[in-house]
Design an enzyme around this catalytic site. Structure first.
Site, PDB file in Angstrom:
ATOM      1  N   LYS A 295     112.684 -48.070 -36.620  1.00 54.95           N
ATOM      2  CA  LYS A 295     112.661 -48.277 -37.967  1.00 54.95           C
ATOM      3  C   LYS A 295     111.582 -47.360 -38.543  1.00 54.95           C
ATOM      4  O   LYS A 295     111.862 -46.964 -39.616  1.00 54.95           O
ATOM      5  CB  LYS A 295     112.306 -49.601 -38.356  1.00 54.95           C
TER       6      LYS A 295
ATOM      7  N   CYS B 155     109.302 -50.846 -33.537  1.00 49.32           N
ATOM      8  CA  CYS B 155     108.607 -49.602 -34.184  1.00 49.32           C
ATOM      9  C   CYS B 155     109.682 -48.421 -34.267  1.00 49.32           C
ATOM     10  O   CYS B 155     109.678 -47.858 -35.263  1.00 49.32           O
ATOM     11  CB  CYS B 155     107.506 -49.366 -33.374  1.00 49.32           C
TER      12      CYS B 155
HETATM   13  C1  UDX Z   1     105.710 -47.665 -29.809  1.00 48.17           C
HETATM   14  C2  UDX Z   1     104.629 -46.746 -29.715  1.00 48.17           C
HETATM   15  O1  UDX Z   1     104.400 -46.177 -28.127  1.00 48.17           O
HETATM   16  C3  UDX Z   1     103.344 -47.291 -29.953  1.00 48.17           C
HETATM   17  O2  UDX Z   1     102.232 -46.398 -29.927  1.00 48.17           O
HETATM   18  C4  UDX Z   1     103.469 -47.748 -31.453  1.00 48.17           C
HETATM   19  O3  UDX Z   1     102.115 -48.345 -31.605  1.00 48.17           O
HETATM   20  C5  UDX Z   1     104.534 -48.941 -31.477  1.00 48.17           C
HETATM   21  O4  UDX Z   1     105.884 -48.325 -31.078  1.00 48.17           O
HETATM   22  P1  UDX Z   1     106.512 -49.927 -28.273  1.00 48.17           P
HETATM   23  O5  UDX Z   1     107.715 -50.056 -29.300  1.00 48.17           O
HETATM   24  O6  UDX Z   1     105.929 -50.974 -27.654  1.00 48.17           O
HETATM   25  O7  UDX Z   1     105.352 -48.812 -28.552  1.00 48.17           O
HETATM   26  O8  UDX Z   1     107.299 -49.313 -27.115  1.00 48.17           O
HETATM   27  P2  UDX Z   1     107.272 -47.846 -26.413  1.00 48.17           P
HETATM   28  O9  UDX Z   1     106.676 -48.134 -25.230  1.00 48.17           O
HETATM   29  O10 UDX Z   1     106.957 -46.726 -27.132  1.00 48.17           O
HETATM   30  O11 UDX Z   1     108.836 -47.658 -25.901  1.00 48.17           O
HETATM   31  C6  UDX Z   1     109.937 -47.595 -26.921  1.00 48.17           C
HETATM   32  C7  UDX Z   1     111.156 -47.575 -26.444  1.00 48.17           C
HETATM   33  O12 UDX Z   1     111.520 -46.228 -25.603  1.00 48.17           O
HETATM   34  C8  UDX Z   1     111.668 -48.650 -25.157  1.00 48.17           C
HETATM   35  O13 UDX Z   1     112.903 -48.982 -25.693  1.00 48.17           O
HETATM   36  C9  UDX Z   1     111.723 -47.799 -24.123  1.00 48.17           C
HETATM   37  O14 UDX Z   1     112.585 -48.160 -23.257  1.00 48.17           O
HETATM   38  C10 UDX Z   1     112.171 -46.350 -24.492  1.00 48.17           C
HETATM   39  N1  UDX Z   1     111.589 -45.207 -23.819  1.00 48.17           N
HETATM   40  C11 UDX Z   1     110.340 -44.882 -23.665  1.00 48.17           C
HETATM   41  C12 UDX Z   1     112.696 -44.664 -23.035  1.00 48.17           C
HETATM   42  O15 UDX Z   1     113.778 -44.327 -23.127  1.00 48.17           O
HETATM   43  N2  UDX Z   1     112.027 -43.350 -22.272  1.00 48.17           N
HETATM   44  C13 UDX Z   1     110.809 -43.155 -22.159  1.00 48.17           C
HETATM   45  O16 UDX Z   1     110.465 -41.979 -21.434  1.00 48.17           O
HETATM   46  C14 UDX Z   1     109.909 -43.866 -22.775  1.00 48.17           C
END
Ligand code: UDX
Length: 436
Positions: A265, A262
């Site tokens: 992209k 997500c």
């Molecule tokens: C995300 C959005 O959170 C969600 O609301 C949407 O519907 C889809 O995209 P997701 O892709 O499941 O969800 O992952 P998310 O928990 O947001 O983490 C995204 C990335 O950020 C991960 O690679 C995670 O490791 C990274 N991340 C997250 C960090 O590097 N630091 C942080 O503090 C939080």
């Protein structure tokens, strides 16, 4: 009579939505073009890993309310049709590829009964819903279209669907809103905020939310770079600024940055769309967010080279983590796997472990080394890279691991390991954004 629902596209979002809507008591038919996926789902088995969804799916199949098929005419009975297909990045640019959304709507159009509502859940560039609504007005004028963006996080998909922090609906009239209120009544009754918007705003809410989250992560990773240059500690900095409720302490975990299906992209597609709309400058900052994010991967590789040598050919590097985040087997745009592959391309011998994502990682990079457990992964390693913060890794015993490796060097790419514990066991410990 209770509404009947269809879910078109049974990937991550669709399979979750179908099982959750069934658990609210609706009869749900899930449709997808992939026969293998449908065969598995029909047996109550998930084609991917998601905590809690496997048992929910199995129990909903048993109730008889939930079924899956590859036959699109099966949606004819349903009143509300959720479009949950993917919108990946285009092969030839930053924009989203809308092929699946368009073909999903076209595939169900001939089967839509009078008064039915098509509800888009996929993340799309603003303006898509209006275009689809006009398309539908020609092919199925007796049906309407609304948009209802989804904010679920992998690892929390069921929780985020059944107890979301808000419900957003983009509608062109009151009737569409009333239908969606009927679908979500049990969720609304929990006190979930309900936001009615027009179609373009509802599409924008989703990409704006993901852009904000990406910005937060890249902000703290930019601070990590400055901490490294200035001799500071980004974990202390994040904690300190996070106490201000206007900032908040979540999504301030510095490390190798964001990946997944997500955030990367979505911010790129948002930039591409803004440019088409003549608002390119408004989102120029997202280019920098993307650049900071990709730089975090390179910074880890730089630390590896500084710890070993420029030439990595004679070293074994153990990589803990392949999934883009813990509690997921998703390796799409995974920073961990990207780093592992880059190190291998630079000549190192790389062995990867992950509690759930090995199979998907192997499909993407068949030439990487893979280990079935942590011990095998770190055996005789010159360096350990911690790249996905699975609980299992946070709980590792550094004393026990010390006897297995060749050199006791660990780099924490997620700022999640206990530095003191590792150092006490004799390890050289490095983390992004911490100079000490
Ligand atoms: C995300 C959005 O959170 C969600 O609301 C949407 O519907 C889809 O995209 P997701 O892709 O499941 O969800 O992952 P998310 O928990 O947001 O983490 C995204 C990335 O950020 C991960 O690679 C995670 O490791 C990274 N991340 C997250 C960090 O590097 N630091 C942080 O503090 C939080």
């Amino acid at each position: 009579m209770a509404l009947k629902l269809s879910v078109v596209g049974c990937g991550y979002l669709g399979a979750t939505h179908a099982a959750c809507m069934s658990s609210l008591g609706f009869e749900v038919i899930g449709v997808d073009t992939d026969p293998e996926k449908i065969a598995l789902l029909s047996k109550g088995e998930l084609p991917f890993y998601e905590p809690g969804l496997d048992s929910l799916l199995a129990s909903e199949i048993k109730t008889g309310r939930l079924s899956f098929t590859t036959d699109f005419s099966a949606v004819a009975d349903a009143d509300v049709h959720f479009i949950c297909v993917g919108t990946p990045q285009s092969k030839d640019g930053l924009a989203a590829d809308l092929t699946y959304v368009k073909s999903a709507v076209a595939a169900i159009a001939p089967h839509l009964k009078n008064g039915s509502l098509v509800v888009g859940k996929s993340t799309v560039p603003v303006g898509t819903a209006q275009g689809l609504r006009e398309q539908l007005a020609k092919s199925a004028p007796h049906a309407d279209l609304a948009w209802n963006p989804e904010f679920l996080r992998e690892g929390f998909a069921v929780e985020d669907t059944l107890t979301p922090n808000r419900l957003v609906v983009g509608v062109a009239n009151d009737r569409a809103e009333e239908i969606l209120k009927e679908v979500y009544k049990p969720v609304i009754d929990l006190g979930t905020p309900w936001i009615r918007a027009d179609l373009p705003t509802s599409e924008l809410v989703k990409v704006a939310a993901n852009s904000f989250l990406a910005t937060k992560i890249s902000f703290i990773n930019a601070m990590a770079e400055v901490c490294e240059a200035a001799g500071g500690d980004v974990t202390v900095l994040a904690k300190a600024i996070g106490y201000d409720p206007r900032i908040g302490n979540r999504f301030l975990q510095a490390g190798i940055g964001f990946g997944g299906g997500c955030l990367p992209k979505d911010i790129r597609a948002f930039m591409a769309r803004a440019e088409e709309l003549g608002a390119k400058q408004a989102l120029e900052f997202l280019r920098e967010i993307d650049a900071i994010n990709l730089r975090a991967r390179q910074r880890v590789i730089d630390v590896v080279r500084a710890e070993l040598t420029e030439d990595l050919t004679s070293y074994k590097i153990a990589v803990l983590g392949a999934a883009f985040k813990p509690d997921s087997d998703d390796v799409r745009d995974s920073p961990a796997l990207d780093i592992a592959a880059q190190l291998q391309a630079a000549g190192a011998s790389v062995v990867v472990h992950d509690p759930k994502a090995i199979e998907n990682a192997r499909k993407r990079f068949p030439n990487l080394g893979f280990a079935a457990n942590v011990e095998e992964c770190v055996k005789d390693a010159d360096l350990i890279l911690h790249l996905t913060e699975w609980r299992e890794y946070r709980e590792l015993n550094p004393k026990a691991l010390a006897s297995l490796v060749k050199k006791k060097i660990v780099i924490d790419g997620r700022n999640a390991l206990e530095r003191d514990k590792w150092r006490a066991a004799g390890w050289q410990f490095h983390a992004l954004g911490r100079t000490d």
